[in-house]
Design an enzyme around this catalytic site. Structure first.
Site, PDB file in Angstrom:
ATOM      1  N   THR A  67       8.004   1.250   5.106  1.00 34.36           N
ATOM      2  CA  THR A  67       7.275   1.383   3.842  1.00 34.36           C
ATOM      3  C   THR A  67       8.174   0.947   2.696  1.00 34.36           C
ATOM      4  O   THR A  67       9.398   1.098   2.763  1.00 34.36           O
ATOM      5  CB  THR A  67       6.767   2.817   3.604  1.00 34.36           C
ATOM      6  OG1 THR A  67       6.208   2.896   2.290  1.00 34.36           O
ATOM      7  CG2 THR A  67       7.851   3.852   3.729  1.00 34.36           C
ATOM      8  N   ASP A 100      -2.311  11.975  -6.851  1.00 30.41           N
ATOM      9  CA  ASP A 100      -2.014  13.421  -6.778  1.00 30.41           C
ATOM     10  C   ASP A 100      -2.525  14.201  -7.996  1.00 30.41           C
ATOM     11  O   ASP A 100      -2.913  15.356  -7.869  1.00 30.41           O
ATOM     12  CB  ASP A 100      -0.506  13.653  -6.623  1.00 30.41           C
ATOM     13  CG  ASP A 100      -0.021  13.408  -5.205  1.00 30.41           C
ATOM     14  OD1 ASP A 100      -0.859  13.346  -4.285  1.00 30.41           O
ATOM     15  OD2 ASP A 100       1.203  13.281  -5.016  1.00 30.41           O
ATOM     16  N   ASP A 127       0.181   4.034   6.525  1.00 35.71           N
ATOM     17  CA  ASP A 127      -0.831   3.474   5.640  1.00 35.71           C
ATOM     18  C   ASP A 127      -1.782   4.600   5.269  1.00 35.71           C
ATOM     19  O   ASP A 127      -2.269   5.321   6.139  1.00 35.71           O
ATOM     20  CB  ASP A 127      -1.582   2.299   6.271  1.00 35.71           C
ATOM     21  CG  ASP A 127      -2.029   1.323   5.190  1.00 35.71           C
ATOM     22  OD1 ASP A 127      -1.155   0.769   4.499  1.00 35.71           O
ATOM     23  OD2 ASP A 127      -3.244   1.141   5.002  1.00 35.71           O
ATOM     24  N   HIS A 131      -1.910  15.261   4.022  1.00 34.41           N
ATOM     25  CA  HIS A 131      -2.312  14.279   5.036  1.00 34.41           C
ATOM     26  C   HIS A 131      -1.082  13.662   5.707  1.00 34.41           C
ATOM     27  O   HIS A 131      -1.036  13.515   6.915  1.00 34.41           O
ATOM     28  CB  HIS A 131      -3.160  13.193   4.364  1.00 34.41           C
ATOM     29  CG  HIS A 131      -2.599  12.701   3.062  1.00 34.41           C
ATOM     30  ND1 HIS A 131      -2.287  13.561   2.027  1.00 34.41           N
ATOM     31  CD2 HIS A 131      -2.225  11.476   2.637  1.00 34.41           C
ATOM     32  CE1 HIS A 131      -1.775  12.867   1.037  1.00 34.41           C
ATOM     33  NE2 HIS A 131      -1.724  11.602   1.372  1.00 34.41           N
ATOM     34  N   ASN A 187       7.203   1.936  -0.421  1.00 33.40           N
ATOM     35  CA  ASN A 187       6.810   2.873  -1.474  1.00 33.40           C
ATOM     36  C   ASN A 187       7.835   4.018  -1.513  1.00 33.40           C
ATOM     37  O   ASN A 187       7.942   4.800  -0.560  1.00 33.40           O
ATOM     38  CB  ASN A 187       5.400   3.388  -1.165  1.00 33.40           C
ATOM     39  CG  ASN A 187       4.883   4.353  -2.205  1.00 33.40           C
ATOM     40  OD1 ASN A 187       5.614   5.236  -2.649  1.00 33.40           O
ATOM     41  ND2 ASN A 187       3.621   4.196  -2.568  1.00 33.40           N
ATOM     42  N   PHE A 198       2.705  11.395  -6.841  1.00 34.90           N
ATOM     43  CA  PHE A 198       2.472   9.997  -7.199  1.00 34.90           C
ATOM     44  C   PHE A 198       1.009   9.665  -6.922  1.00 34.90           C
ATOM     45  O   PHE A 198       0.230  10.532  -6.522  1.00 34.90           O
ATOM     46  CB  PHE A 198       3.410   9.079  -6.388  1.00 34.90           C
ATOM     47  CG  PHE A 198       3.096   9.028  -4.915  1.00 34.90           C
ATOM     48  CD1 PHE A 198       3.418  10.077  -4.073  1.00 34.90           C
ATOM     49  CD2 PHE A 198       2.461   7.915  -4.364  1.00 34.90           C
ATOM     50  CE1 PHE A 198       3.121  10.035  -2.717  1.00 34.90           C
ATOM     51  CE2 PHE A 198       2.162   7.854  -3.001  1.00 34.90           C
ATOM     52  CZ  PHE A 198       2.495   8.921  -2.187  1.00 34.90           C
TER      53      PHE A 198
HETATM   54  P1  ITT Z   1       3.735   0.552   1.775  1.00 34.68           P
HETATM   55  O1  ITT Z   1       2.598  -0.298   2.274  1.00 34.68           O
HETATM   56  O2  ITT Z   1       4.964  -0.212   1.513  1.00 34.68           O
HETATM   57  O3  ITT Z   1       3.980   1.735   2.667  1.00 34.68           O
HETATM   58  P2  ITT Z   1       1.897   1.186  -0.409  1.00 34.68           P
HETATM   59  O4  ITT Z   1       2.052   1.873  -1.724  1.00 34.68           O
HETATM   60  O5  ITT Z   1       1.313  -0.199  -0.392  1.00 34.68           O
HETATM   61  O6  ITT Z   1       3.310   1.195   0.349  1.00 34.68           O
HETATM   62  P3  ITT Z   1      -0.448   2.083   0.987  1.00 34.68           P
HETATM   63  O7  ITT Z   1      -0.920   0.706   1.276  1.00 34.68           O
HETATM   64  O8  ITT Z   1      -0.534   3.092   2.075  1.00 34.68           O
HETATM   65  O9  ITT Z   1       1.067   2.125   0.515  1.00 34.68           O
HETATM   66  O10 ITT Z   1      -1.196   2.548  -0.331  1.00 34.68           O
HETATM   67  C1  ITT Z   1      -1.701   3.756  -0.459  1.00 34.68           C
HETATM   68  C2  ITT Z   1      -1.950   4.102  -1.918  1.00 34.68           C
HETATM   69  O11 ITT Z   1      -2.685   5.317  -1.853  1.00 34.68           O
HETATM   70  C3  ITT Z   1      -0.673   4.396  -2.680  1.00 34.68           C
HETATM   71  O12 ITT Z   1      -0.233   3.322  -3.452  1.00 34.68           O
HETATM   72  C4  ITT Z   1      -1.097   5.580  -3.562  1.00 34.68           C
HETATM   73  O13 ITT Z   1      -1.701   5.114  -4.733  1.00 34.68           O
HETATM   74  C5  ITT Z   1      -2.146   6.268  -2.715  1.00 34.68           C
HETATM   75  N1  ITT Z   1      -1.544   7.371  -1.948  1.00 34.68           N
HETATM   76  C6  ITT Z   1      -1.058   7.338  -0.681  1.00 34.68           C
HETATM   77  N2  ITT Z   1      -0.562   8.528  -0.327  1.00 34.68           N
HETATM   78  C7  ITT Z   1      -0.717   9.334  -1.404  1.00 34.68           C
HETATM   79  C8  ITT Z   1      -0.379  10.664  -1.671  1.00 34.68           C
HETATM   80  O14 ITT Z   1       0.253  11.427  -0.785  1.00 34.68           O
HETATM   81  N3  ITT Z   1      -0.680  11.152  -2.869  1.00 34.68           N
HETATM   82  C9  ITT Z   1      -1.301  10.397  -3.795  1.00 34.68           C
HETATM   83  N4  ITT Z   1      -1.638   9.127  -3.630  1.00 34.68           N
HETATM   84  C10 ITT Z   1      -1.352   8.584  -2.439  1.00 34.68           C
END
Ligand code: ITT
Length: 201
Positions: A16, A160, A77, A186, A18, A157
């Site tokens: 990831t 949330d 994801d 989750h 993020n 983030f």
């Molecule tokens: P990677 O693919 O590099 O892991 P990303 O930010 O692109 O990072 P995702 O495609 O899984 O990750 O995007 C999910 C989005 O959903 C993320 O940018 C957040 O805005 C939201 N999200 C995911 N998990 C969350 C959480 O625990 N709390 C709040 N928002 C969340």
């Protein structure tokens, strides 16, 4: 000799980019493991994420790192599915309001699209993909809740600040301490399912 596969795992890569997801994942991983990020492993470009489901995207990211590094790789994801928006933003959660991937713009758009909606039910879902020599396994974690009318809280983030889990005390995830969110999120549920899977293998 280790008793289980889980004990024999000691070095993994988290697929990831993020930083918030990394921090949450690290906080629930077994102590003593050597955990690298995609960046640590020398990956500079974006990880592939062209699927139309969380499963496909998690699969692509984990597989990409396994193929490039040959080290067991875990990808996350995640997405928020809002009932009153027919499941949106779902797999498009990161870029709901556009390619800038702005958490603030995503939250504002979601609240705007829900104005007047009677049903504010929503579900956070994480799919983890675990890629090793033995192939790929997928694990899931979900938490059900409601979308607020306004933003509340400073922690966390993404969405949330506008998500209240049904099993909590009315606070948004962003009003909870990180460890309180971890207790019902989750993401940590998916991690628990994965660790249980490792113990059985
Ligand atoms: P990677 O693919 O590099 O892991 P990303 O930010 O692109 O990072 P995702 O495609 O899984 O990750 O995007 C999910 C989005 O959903 C993320 O940018 C957040 O805005 C939201 N999200 C995911 N998990 C969350 C959480 O625990 N709390 C709040 N928002 C969340």
């Amino acid at each position: 000799r280790p008793n289980s596969y889980r004990e024999s795992v000691n070095k993994i890569i988290l697929a990831t980019q993020n930083a918030h997801k990394l921090e949450e994942l690290r906080s629930v991983l077994p102590k003593g493991w050597e955990v690298q990020t995609a960046f640590d492993a020398g990956i500079r470009g974006e990880l592939p994420e062209t699927g139309s489901t969380l499963e496909e995207n998690a699969f692509q990211k984990a597989m990409y790192l396994w193929n490039h590094c040959g080290i067991p790789s875990l990808a996350d994801d995640s997405g928020l599915q809002v009932a009153g928006l027919s499941g949106a933003p779902g797999v498009h959660s990161a870029m709901y309001a556009g390619p800038e991937r702005s958490d603030q713009a995503n939250r504002s758009l979601l609240l705007a699209n829900l104005v007047g909606a009677a049903d504010r039910a929503a579900t956070f879902r994480t799919v983890l993909a675990w890629a090793t020599l033995e192939g790929i396994q997928l694990y899931e974690g979900v938490v059900h809740g409601q979308i607020t009318h306004d933003e509340r809280g400073e922690y966390g983030f993404g969405y949330d600040r506008i998500f209240v889990p049904n099993e909590g005390d009315g606070r948004t995830f962003a009003e909870m301490l990180p460890e309180e969110k971890v207790a019902m999120s989750h993401r940590s549920r998916a991690v628990r399912a994965w660790l249980t899977g490792l113990e059985r293998s």
